[in-house]
Motif scaffolding. Structure first.
Motif, PDB file in Angstrom:
ATOM      1  N   VAL A  38     -59.091 -47.525 -30.450  1.00  0.00           N
ATOM      2  CA  VAL A  38     -58.916 -46.083 -30.551  1.00  0.00           C
ATOM      3  C   VAL A  38     -58.956 -45.726 -32.029  1.00  0.00           C
ATOM      4  O   VAL A  38     -58.209 -46.282 -32.829  1.00  0.00           O
ATOM      5  N   GLU A  45     -54.036 -46.987 -21.394  1.00  0.00           N
ATOM      6  CA  GLU A  45     -53.273 -47.376 -22.585  1.00  0.00           C
ATOM      7  C   GLU A  45     -53.685 -46.541 -23.794  1.00  0.00           C
ATOM      8  O   GLU A  45     -52.876 -46.284 -24.685  1.00  0.00           O
ATOM      9  N   ALA A  46     -54.936 -46.112 -23.814  1.00  0.00           N
ATOM     10  CA  ALA A  46     -55.419 -45.274 -24.915  1.00  0.00           C
ATOM     11  C   ALA A  46     -54.965 -43.825 -24.763  1.00  0.00           C
ATOM     12  O   ALA A  46     -54.996 -43.070 -25.726  1.00  0.00           O
ATOM     13  N   LEU A  84     -60.444 -38.594 -26.429  1.00  0.00           N
ATOM     14  CA  LEU A  84     -59.109 -38.174 -26.018  1.00  0.00           C
ATOM     15  C   LEU A  84     -59.015 -36.663 -25.914  1.00  0.00           C
ATOM     16  O   LEU A  84     -59.551 -35.941 -26.735  1.00  0.00           O
ATOM     17  N   ILE A  92     -56.337 -52.274 -28.387  1.00  0.00           N
ATOM     18  CA  ILE A  92     -55.741 -52.489 -27.066  1.00  0.00           C
ATOM     19  C   ILE A  92     -56.271 -53.811 -26.537  1.00  0.00           C
ATOM     20  O   ILE A  92     -57.481 -54.053 -26.557  1.00  0.00           O
ATOM     21  N   ARG A 110     -56.325 -46.387 -36.651  1.00  0.00           N
ATOM     22  CA  ARG A 110     -57.054 -47.310 -35.776  1.00  0.00           C
ATOM     23  C   ARG A 110     -56.035 -48.116 -34.992  1.00  0.00           C
ATOM     24  O   ARG A 110     -55.120 -48.687 -35.558  1.00  0.00           O
ATOM     25  N   ARG A 111     -56.216 -48.142 -33.659  1.00  0.00           N
ATOM     26  CA  ARG A 111     -55.305 -48.883 -32.790  1.00  0.00           C
ATOM     27  C   ARG A 111     -56.127 -49.745 -31.845  1.00  0.00           C
ATOM     28  O   ARG A 111     -57.132 -49.278 -31.303  1.00  0.00           O
ATOM     29  N   ALA A 163     -60.248 -52.587 -26.172  1.00  0.00           N
ATOM     30  CA  ALA A 163     -60.574 -51.218 -26.578  1.00  0.00           C
ATOM     31  C   ALA A 163     -60.049 -50.971 -27.977  1.00  0.00           C
ATOM     32  O   ALA A 163     -59.110 -51.618 -28.430  1.00  0.00           O
ATOM     33  N   VAL A 200     -62.332 -43.318 -28.158  1.00  0.00           N
ATOM     34  CA  VAL A 200     -61.912 -44.555 -27.516  1.00  0.00           C
ATOM     35  C   VAL A 200     -63.171 -45.344 -27.179  1.00  0.00           C
ATOM     36  O   VAL A 200     -64.075 -44.829 -26.519  1.00  0.00           O
TER      37      VAL A 200
END
Length: 127
Positions: free
Chosen positions: A24, A65-66, A126, A7, A4-5, A22, A29
């Motif tokens: 990811v 960015e994603a 993605l 933004i 999990r990321r 956001a 996303v």
């Protein structure tokens, strides 16, 4: 378990409310509802079409960015306080999403800031 990321756009609202522009997760996303604020100046235009253009720039930045573009968007949600403001935005929306043709919903309802005339939320995949 998928990584999990988050933004951030740098918007003060993210810290004040406790959300990310956001998120990811794996190949998915999720971009939060995005208004027409220019986050660099924290200003917002008065007219809906200019706001929609800024919404799309903000979303495009988060998607970038994603690691994806508008072409990977699979779902879009439009929120507007005034339904009459939607149709003037169609040419911009068609330019952004005409290639990916995501599933879409438009809702009429109040937005947090009374200056905001449109909010756009997208989900993308993605690759």
């Amino acid at each position: 378990m998928s990584e999990r990321r988050v933004i951030s756009s740098g918007s003060t609202f993210e810290a004040q409310i406790g959300y990310s522009r956001a998120v990811v997760v794996g190949e998915h996303v999720y971009v939060s509802g995005t208004t027409g604020f220019d986050y660099a100046t924290m200003t917002i235009a008065e007219d809906v079409v200019t706001q929609a253009a800024q919404c799309l720039r903000n979303i495009e930045h988060a998607l970038g960015e994603a690691g994806c573009t508008f072409d990977e968007v699979v779902r879009v949600r439009y929120l507007l306080p005034d339904r009459a403001d939607f149709e003037p935005c169609w040419p911009l929306l068609r330019k952004a999403f005409g290639q990916s043709r995501p599933a879409a919903t438009m809702l009429v309802g109040g937005l947090l800031d009374p200056r905001a005339r449109i909010e756009i939320e997208v989900d993308a995949r993605l690759g």
